[in-house]
Enzyme design. Structure first.
Site, PDB file in Angstrom:
ATOM      1  CD  GLU A  99      -3.196  -0.565   0.195  1.00 21.06           C
ATOM      2  OE1 GLU A  99      -3.208   0.581  -0.287  1.00 21.06           O
ATOM      3  OE2 GLU A  99      -4.072  -1.399  -0.068  1.00 21.06           O
ATOM      4  CG  ASP A 131      -6.530   5.083  -0.429  1.00 21.96           C
ATOM      5  OD1 ASP A 131      -7.670   5.235   0.037  1.00 21.96           O
ATOM      6  OD2 ASP A 131      -6.309   4.426  -1.464  1.00 21.96           O
TER       7      ASP A 131
END
EC number: 3.2.1.17
Length: 139
Positions: free
Chosen positions: A51, A69
């Site tokens: 991520e 994000d």
């Protein structure tokens, strides 16, 4: 106007210089300190590596729905953190609180997301970790 552009560039550089990138074992040690389940540790490490690349200050590209994000765990601002200065959404935090080298706030939020959705909440985990996890036995 030029002064402001230069000032913004200097500030952006300074902020990026303060960012932390964990080593794999450094991440494991920090997650242990924060009480992450040892049996899921390889999954958490895989998630973070895929991520954010283990960077605490990572802000993802704009998603198809207009959200972004944030941080080590790439926590989404549509549901979990507030883009403003007032903490809010399900984790009751600002997205900026997820970008610090002290990952305790981000970790608490990530655990909340996991409790609700397991690792399926993260595409980095779904796309890269379901069929192979990193070896953290040396950590």
């Amino acid at each position: 106007m030029t002064k402001y552009v230069i000032l913004l560039a200097v500030l952006a550089f300074a902020l990026h210089c303060d960012a932390k990138r964990f080593t794999r074992c450094g991440l494991v040690q920090e997650l242990r300190r924060l009480g992450f389940d040892e049996t899921l540790m390889s999954n958490w490490v895989c998630l973070v590596e895929n991520e954010s690349g283990r960077f605490t200050d990572k802000i993802g590209k704009v998603n198809k729905n207009g959200s972004r994000d944030y941080g080590l765990f790439q926590i989404n601002d549509k549901y979990w953190c507030s883009k403003g200065t007032t903490p809010g959404k399900d984790c009751n935090v600002t997205c900026n609180q997820l970008l610090t080298d002290d990952i305790s706030v981000a970790a608490t939020c990530a655990k909340k997301i996991y409790k609700r959705h397991k690792f399926d909440a993260w595409y980095g985990w779904k796309n890269h970790c379901q069929h192979g996890l990193p070896d953290i036995s040396d950590c």
